[in-house]
Design an enzyme around this catalytic site. Structure first.
Site, short mmCIF file in Angstrom:
data_model
loop_
_atom_site.label_atom_id
_atom_site.label_comp_id
_atom_site.label_asym_id
_atom_site.label_seq_id
_atom_site.Cartn_x
_atom_site.Cartn_y
_atom_site.Cartn_z
N CYS A 45 0.99 -1.19 -0.21
CA CYS A 45 0.07 0.00 0.31
C CYS A 45 0.45 1.55 0.41
CB CYS A 45 -1.48 -0.03 1.51
SG CYS A 45 -2.20 0.84 1.50
N ASP A 47 0.38 3.97 1.88
CA ASP A 47 0.73 3.95 3.30
C ASP A 47 1.64 4.90 3.59
OD1 ASP A 47 0.10 4.36 6.53
OD2 ASP A 47 -1.81 3.38 6.19
N ARG A 49 2.94 4.18 6.54
CA ARG A 49 3.34 3.29 7.90
C ARG A 49 4.14 2.22 7.51
NH1 ARG A 49 -1.88 4.09 10.36
NH2 ARG A 49 -2.70 3.50 8.70
N HIS A 107 -2.22 -4.48 4.98
CA HIS A 107 -2.33 -4.08 6.62
C HIS A 107 -2.96 -3.69 6.80
CE1 HIS A 107 -2.67 0.28 5.66
NE2 HIS A 107 -2.27 -0.20 4.64
N CYS A 110 -5.83 0.15 6.48
CA CYS A 110 -6.47 0.27 5.22
C CYS A 110 -7.14 1.83 5.28
CB CYS A 110 -6.13 -0.81 4.70
SG CYS A 110 -5.34 0.07 2.89
ZN LIG Z 1 -3.54 0.14 2.95
#
Ligand SMILES: [Zn+2]
Length: 216
Positions: A45, A47, A49, A107, A110
């Site tokens: 992703c 993302d 993190r 994850h 999300c």
């Molecule tokens: Zn995500």
């Protein structure tokens, strides 16, 4: 504010340069092994993190990475008219680099999956149609868990969407032949951001197995 961000990146790059570029045998300046030959393609992703290279403590050259909203793989399409960024990266990794593994890294928390569960109202949003790739996962978890709250549905859907992406990977003819001809492995991993654990999808019993022992 913007300048401060650039300075922070530059300070970080200096450390990176010292560690990876100026060291002996560095992948960047080794004339014996020019180019890249990563063994693993990771689809993760966007993302902030969930950085696969950071998470795996990987060195430059180890991972070929595609990142997108909700770490999704679209199904194979015969039309080449669209702009298939993810499919192009998968093709390059499998056909040209001949990676040995493809990891779908999903994850917890999300935002893309949450958008899929809640729906995107803006008709001009790119996010809505993109996350619909995992519509099958959404329908499954909603049908099987009619009383579940939003958070639980998201958690279940994050895991189920990985399964959809694994299925979609198998629709690419060059992925199918790489599995048959040279044993390309398809792996689904779920990162629980809240507890710091990794889980691997086991196709044989359609469930996730904890990979990290408690406290490790
Ligand atoms: Zn995500």
């Amino acid at each position: 504010m913007r300048r401060r961000t650039v300075f922070k990146l530059l300070a970080g790059f200096r450390k990176f340069r010292e560690k990876y570029f100026l060291t002996e045998g560095s992948i960047y300046n080794n004339p014996l092994t020019p180019g890249q030959s990563p063994k693993t393609l990771v689809i993760a992703c966007s993302d902030s993190r969930v950085d696969p290279a950071l998470m795996a403590s990987a060195s430059p050259g180890e991972l070929f990475v595609v990142r997108n909203v909700a770490n999704l793989v679209p199904p194979y399409e015969t039309s080449i008219k669209g702009l298939h960024g993810v499919s192009a990266a998968i093709e390059f990794a499998v056909v040209n680099l001949k990676v040995e593994n493809i990891v779908i890294l999903g994850h917890r928390q999300c935002g893309g999956i949450q958008a899929l569960i809640q729906g995107v109202e803006n008709k001009h949003s790119f996010i809505g149609p993109w996350v619909k790739i995992a519509e099958k996962a959404r329908q499954k978890v909603v049908n099987e868990n009619p009383a579940a709250d939003l958070d639980s549905l998201c958690r279940l859907c994050e895991k189920e969407a990985i399964v959809v992406s694994l299925e979609n990977l198998r629709t690419f003819p060059f992925v199918q032949s790489a599995i048959m001809d040279r044993g390309l492995q398809l792996i689904g991993i779920y990162f629980d951001i809240e507890k710091g654990h990794l889980f691997e999808y086991e196709e044989i019993n359609s469930s996730y197995r904890l990979l990290t022992e408690d406290g490790h």
